[in-house]
Design a protein around this motif. Structure first.
Motif, PDB file in Angstrom:
ATOM      1  N   ALA A 114       0.819  -1.214   0.000  1.00  0.00           N
ATOM      2  CA  ALA A 114       0.000   0.000   0.000  1.00  0.00           C
ATOM      3  C   ALA A 114       0.853   1.265   0.000  1.00  0.00           C
ATOM      4  CB  ALA A 114      -0.937  -0.001   1.211  1.00  0.00           C
ATOM      5  N   GLY A 115       2.031   1.197   0.601  1.00  0.00           N
ATOM      6  CA  GLY A 115       2.893   2.380   0.660  1.00  0.00           C
ATOM      7  C   GLY A 115       3.428   2.828  -0.679  1.00  0.00           C
ATOM      8  N   THR A 116       3.330   1.989  -1.711  1.00  0.00           N
ATOM      9  CA  THR A 116       3.813   2.376  -3.043  1.00  0.00           C
ATOM     10  C   THR A 116       2.820   3.257  -3.779  1.00  0.00           C
ATOM     11  OG1 THR A 116       2.903   0.379  -4.069  1.00  0.00           O
ATOM     12  CG2 THR A 116       5.154   0.243  -3.231  1.00  0.00           C
ATOM     13  N   ARG A 117       1.583   3.351  -3.281  1.00  0.00           N
ATOM     14  CA  ARG A 117       0.534   4.188  -3.869  1.00  0.00           C
ATOM     15  C   ARG A 117       0.436   3.960  -5.384  1.00  0.00           C
ATOM     16  NH1 ARG A 117      -1.262   7.865  -0.311  1.00  0.00           N
ATOM     17  NH2 ARG A 117      -2.148   9.166  -1.969  1.00  0.00           N
ATOM     18  N   PRO A 118       0.073   2.744  -5.812  1.00  0.00           N
ATOM     19  CA  PRO A 118       0.097   2.412  -7.239  1.00  0.00           C
ATOM     20  C   PRO A 118      -0.992   3.108  -8.038  1.00  0.00           C
ATOM     21  CG  PRO A 118      -0.920   0.638  -6.005  1.00  0.00           C
ATOM     22  CD  PRO A 118      -0.379   1.608  -4.983  1.00  0.00           C
ATOM     23  N   ALA A 119      -0.697   3.308  -9.316  1.00  0.00           N
ATOM     24  CA  ALA A 119      -1.699   3.842 -10.242  1.00  0.00           C
ATOM     25  C   ALA A 119      -2.589   2.748 -10.801  1.00  0.00           C
ATOM     26  CB  ALA A 119      -1.001   4.568 -11.395  1.00  0.00           C
ATOM     27  N   GLY A 120      -2.103   1.515 -10.802  1.00  0.00           N
ATOM     28  CA  GLY A 120      -2.867   0.416 -11.365  1.00  0.00           C
ATOM     29  C   GLY A 120      -2.463  -0.906 -10.762  1.00  0.00           C
ATOM     30  N   VAL A 121      -3.353  -1.893 -10.846  1.00  0.00           N
ATOM     31  CA  VAL A 121      -3.137  -3.231 -10.303  1.00  0.00           C
ATOM     32  C   VAL A 121      -3.673  -4.237 -11.308  1.00  0.00           C
ATOM     33  CG1 VAL A 121      -3.697  -4.844  -8.431  1.00  0.00           C
ATOM     34  CG2 VAL A 121      -3.361  -2.405  -7.919  1.00  0.00           C
ATOM     35  N   SER A 122      -2.996  -5.363 -11.463  1.00  0.00           N
ATOM     36  CA  SER A 122      -3.481  -6.437 -12.315  1.00  0.00           C
ATOM     37  C   SER A 122      -3.153  -7.772 -11.669  1.00  0.00           C
ATOM     38  CB  SER A 122      -2.851  -6.363 -13.713  1.00  0.00           C
ATOM     39  OG  SER A 122      -3.413  -7.338 -14.579  1.00  0.00           O
ATOM     40  N   VAL A 123      -4.050  -8.745 -11.829  1.00  0.00           N
ATOM     41  CA  VAL A 123      -3.903 -10.057 -11.205  1.00  0.00           C
ATOM     42  C   VAL A 123      -3.781 -11.132 -12.279  1.00  0.00           C
ATOM     43  CG1 VAL A 123      -4.924 -11.766  -9.666  1.00  0.00           C
ATOM     44  CG2 VAL A 123      -5.247  -9.326  -9.196  1.00  0.00           C
ATOM     45  N   ALA A 124      -2.776 -11.973 -12.160  1.00  0.00           N
ATOM     46  CA  ALA A 124      -2.618 -13.158 -13.010  1.00  0.00           C
ATOM     47  C   ALA A 124      -2.828 -14.399 -12.158  1.00  0.00           C
ATOM     48  CB  ALA A 124      -1.223 -13.179 -13.638  1.00  0.00           C
ATOM     49  N   ALA A 125      -3.210 -15.492 -12.797  1.00  0.00           N
ATOM     50  CA  ALA A 125      -3.381 -16.754 -12.082  1.00  0.00           C
ATOM     51  C   ALA A 125      -3.273 -17.902 -13.063  1.00  0.00           C
ATOM     52  CB  ALA A 125      -4.720 -16.802 -11.340  1.00  0.00           C
ATOM     53  N   MET A 126      -3.106 -19.106 -12.490  1.00  0.00           N
ATOM     54  CA  MET A 126      -2.978 -20.309 -13.296  1.00  0.00           C
ATOM     55  C   MET A 126      -4.322 -20.662 -13.947  1.00  0.00           C
ATOM     56  SD  MET A 126      -3.072 -21.118  -9.727  1.00  0.00           S
ATOM     57  CE  MET A 126      -4.653 -20.332  -9.423  1.00  0.00           C
ATOM     58  N   VAL A 127      -4.267 -21.476 -14.998  1.00  0.00           N
ATOM     59  CA  VAL A 127      -5.483 -21.946 -15.664  1.00  0.00           C
ATOM     60  C   VAL A 127      -5.379 -23.446 -15.912  1.00  0.00           C
ATOM     61  CG1 VAL A 127      -6.010 -19.766 -16.809  1.00  0.00           C
ATOM     62  CG2 VAL A 127      -4.519 -21.395 -17.965  1.00  0.00           C
ATOM     63  N   PRO A 128      -6.572 -24.121 -15.937  1.00  0.00           N
ATOM     64  CA  PRO A 128      -7.854 -23.603 -15.485  1.00  0.00           C
ATOM     65  C   PRO A 128      -7.979 -23.694 -13.976  1.00  0.00           C
ATOM     66  CG  PRO A 128      -8.150 -25.820 -16.271  1.00  0.00           C
ATOM     67  CD  PRO A 128      -6.694 -25.487 -16.490  1.00  0.00           C
ATOM     68  N   SER A 129      -8.931 -22.929 -13.430  1.00  0.00           N
ATOM     69  CA  SER A 129      -9.249 -22.964 -12.005  1.00  0.00           C
ATOM     70  C   SER A 129     -10.727 -22.632 -11.876  1.00  0.00           C
ATOM     71  CB  SER A 129      -8.398 -21.945 -11.233  1.00  0.00           C
ATOM     72  OG  SER A 129      -8.685 -20.617 -11.660  1.00  0.00           O
ATOM     73  N   LEU A 130     -11.356 -23.060 -10.763  1.00  0.00           N
ATOM     74  CA  LEU A 130     -12.782 -22.767 -10.596  1.00  0.00           C
ATOM     75  C   LEU A 130     -13.209 -23.035  -9.159  1.00  0.00           C
ATOM     76  CD1 LEU A 130     -15.155 -21.862 -12.514  1.00  0.00           C
ATOM     77  CD2 LEU A 130     -15.976 -24.214 -12.260  1.00  0.00           C
ATOM     78  N   THR A 131     -14.120 -22.196  -8.679  1.00  0.00           N
ATOM     79  CA  THR A 131     -14.791 -22.408  -7.400  1.00  0.00           C
ATOM     80  C   THR A 131     -16.203 -21.846  -7.495  1.00  0.00           C
ATOM     81  OG1 THR A 131     -14.575 -22.147  -4.995  1.00  0.00           O
ATOM     82  CG2 THR A 131     -14.109 -20.219  -6.320  1.00  0.00           C
ATOM     83  N   ALA A 132     -17.079 -22.273  -6.604  1.00  0.00           N
ATOM     84  CA  ALA A 132     -18.406 -21.671  -6.447  1.00  0.00           C
ATOM     85  C   ALA A 132     -18.327 -20.613  -5.361  1.00  0.00           C
ATOM     86  CB  ALA A 132     -19.431 -22.734  -6.065  1.00  0.00           C
ATOM     87  N   VAL A 133     -19.104 -19.530  -5.502  1.00  0.00           N
ATOM     88  CA  VAL A 133     -19.074 -18.436  -4.531  1.00  0.00           C
ATOM     89  C   VAL A 133     -20.495 -18.074  -4.108  1.00  0.00           C
ATOM     90  CG1 VAL A 133     -16.923 -17.482  -5.451  1.00  0.00           C
ATOM     91  CG2 VAL A 133     -19.124 -16.640  -6.320  1.00  0.00           C
ATOM     92  N   ASP A 134     -20.588 -17.454  -2.913  1.00  0.00           N
ATOM     93  CA  ASP A 134     -21.884 -16.954  -2.464  1.00  0.00           C
ATOM     94  C   ASP A 134     -22.084 -15.530  -2.973  1.00  0.00           C
ATOM     95  OD1 ASP A 134     -20.450 -15.216  -0.779  1.00  0.00           O
ATOM     96  OD2 ASP A 134     -20.852 -16.379   1.041  1.00  0.00           O
ATOM     97  N   GLU A 135     -23.148 -14.861  -2.523  1.00  0.00           N
ATOM     98  CA  GLU A 135     -23.476 -13.538  -3.031  1.00  0.00           C
ATOM     99  C   GLU A 135     -22.444 -12.482  -2.637  1.00  0.00           C
ATOM    100  OE1 GLU A 135     -25.226 -14.255   0.934  1.00  0.00           O
ATOM    101  OE2 GLU A 135     -25.296 -15.314  -0.998  1.00  0.00           O
ATOM    102  N   ARG A 136     -21.600 -12.788  -1.658  1.00  0.00           N
ATOM    103  CA  ARG A 136     -20.531 -11.855  -1.267  1.00  0.00           C
ATOM    104  C   ARG A 136     -19.214 -12.153  -1.971  1.00  0.00           C
ATOM    105  NH1 ARG A 136     -19.413 -12.802   4.391  1.00  0.00           N
ATOM    106  NH2 ARG A 136     -20.090 -14.923   3.877  1.00  0.00           N
ATOM    107  N   GLY A 137     -19.206 -13.175  -2.823  1.00  0.00           N
ATOM    108  CA  GLY A 137     -17.978 -13.559  -3.504  1.00  0.00           C
ATOM    109  C   GLY A 137     -17.077 -14.448  -2.685  1.00  0.00           C
TER     110      GLY A 137
END
Length: 444
Positions: free
Chosen positions: A64-87
């Motif tokens: 948080a101290g870097t005060r970024p202008a942007g963020v992006s998330v990468a992850a492995m594929v494939p992946s999957l889960t079920a979520v509730d209404e709050r994610g």
């Protein structure tokens, strides 16, 4: 406006994050470890709440101290889960290679497996009333900014459920879901939300981890071979040819006019960590000729065998071998898998560009050089998935043009070069021939 952006990579054993300045210099980093689970030989999963939802949140807080202008998330594929209404995830986070992703038919080509669609069928049966069914990237994006966005490149791994324009409603209905239960879609690298409010960092739509690694590795010329030394071993030979290679992927490179040939293998860090955990006290053997041969498939193999039932074999073991010889054999096996892919591609390879956490493991890098006979250039920043994500975050934040994705090569840098060891070459070459024969022994 800040020139710093943050890239987050959800890996198999940890969430890694880097903050990078405009020149690609790392100005902050974080690592949030999490376990993976193997409840049975054919299953491979995460606690999706810990790894996909809370892990990225914790990594971003540390930066948080870097005060970024942007963020992006990468992850492995494939992946999957079920979520509730709050994610919040309701089911295990299924990962590539889990038996719950098998369709019952062995695909002739790795892209035809339908693994994510099979994941969806299983997850719906476990949580039929879930609010959503999301891959890791969408879970993370919702946790960071309240929107379950998935980039179109990652969505393409769900083919035929994703038909290159959107979710196929008819096919979704066959599985028992509605399109609105699946993630929102956005182009790779596009801004999809703001974190913490309208004045917060731009959140990019995300991407596949291996694609993020590729963006900033610098393996862009004919004869370059990008090898990702991660939990999964991934090999990409760079070529101008679009000619198909049986049982391998042939996909476009971000470098103009170039293609990538190769694919993922299970002979990566998951296999090597398993072996080395059994042989913690094994040092490198003195005699290059006194090493056995592994077929490195304790959980099946992907490219080019595409056989989840294949199993590991340790051949030519005798009473004179110590733990160090068996360790060395495991690292050589990873190198032999790389060599086999390269020989299938028929690319005139001139060097390997290695990225991923495995570049810190000298045994792995030296064995890779010896097994392939190629020099190995290790990237300066091993966390390539996070660094490449930081580059995509620059595009989402408006610091680069949307067409600038291939310019991530500006951030490429080599930390060290490892050459093949001539003292080991003859013995290793002989073992490669044995490896090709032994690889067939692990068939059920």
């Amino acid at each position: 406006m800040s020139e710093v952006t943050v890239g987050i990579d959800i890996g198999t054993s940890s969430v890694k994050a880097v903050a990078a300045d405009a020149d690609g210099n790392v100005v902050g980093s974080a690592r949030i470890p999490h376990p993976f689970h193997v409840p049975s030989p054919g299953r491979f999963e995460h606690d999706a709440d810990e790894a996909w939802r809370r892990g990225p949140e914790a990594a971003l807080r540390e930066l948080a101290g870097t005060r970024p202008a942007g963020v992006s998330v990468a992850a492995m594929v494939p992946s999957l889960t079920a979520v509730d209404e709050r994610g919040v995830p309701l089911t295990p986070g299924l990962l590539y290679g889990d038996e719950r992703g098998r369709s019952g038919q062995r695909a002739g080509h790795p892209a035809e497996s339908g693994e994510l669609l099979a994941f969806l069928r299983w997850t719906v049966s476990e949580a039929p009333g879930a609010a959503g069914y999301w891959p890791a990237q969408a879970v993370a994006n919702h946790a960071l900014a309240g929107r379950p966005v998935l980039d179109t490149m990652t969505a393409a791994t769900a083919y035929p459920l994703f038909d290159w324009t959107g979710w196929d409603a008819a096919l979704a209905a066959e599985v028992g879901v509605r399109p609105e239960q699946l993630p929102e879609l956005a182009p790779t690298g596009a801004e999809c939300a703001r974190i913490g409010g309208p004045d917060g960092p731009a959140l990019a739509s995300g991407c596949i981890d291996a694609f993020a690694e590729q963006l900033v590795a610098g393996a862009d010329d004919d004869g370059d071979v990008l090898v990702i030394l991660g939990t999964t071993l991934i090999v990409w030979a760079v070529t101008a040819s679009e000619e198909p290679v049986p049982d391998h992927y042939v996909i476009p490179h971000t470098a103009p006019g170039k293609m990538l040939v190769g694919g993922p293998s299970n002979a990566g860090g998951l296999f090597l960590n398993w072996v080395t955990s059994l042989l913690r006290d094994g040092g490198s053997p003195d005699d290059p000729a006194r090493v056995p041969v592994w077929a490195p498939f304790p959980r099946g193999e992907r490219v080019p065998l595409n056989d989840p039932e294949r199993r590991a074999v340790l051949a030519d073991l005798d009473l004179t071998h110590g733990p160090g010889s068996v360790r060395r054999a495991a690292f050589e096996a990873s190198g032999f898998v790389t060599r086999r892919m390269l020989e299938a591609t028929k690319v005139d390879a001139r060097r390997i560009v290695a990225t991923g956490g495995g570049t810190r493991v000298d045994e792995w890098v030296h064995a890779l050089a010896d097994a392939t006979g190629l020099p190995v250039d290790c990237v300066a920043v091993p966390e390539g998935g996070a660094l490449g994500s930081a580059w995509l975050a620059r595009i989402a934040a408006g610091l680069e043009e949307p067409t600038a994705m291939p310019e991530g090569r500006r951030w490429a840098g080599i930390g060290r070069r490892v050459e093949p060891d001539a003292r080991w070459s003859p013995a290793v070459a002989a073992r490669y021939e044995e490896f090709l024969a032994v690889s067939d022994l692990g068939r059920p």
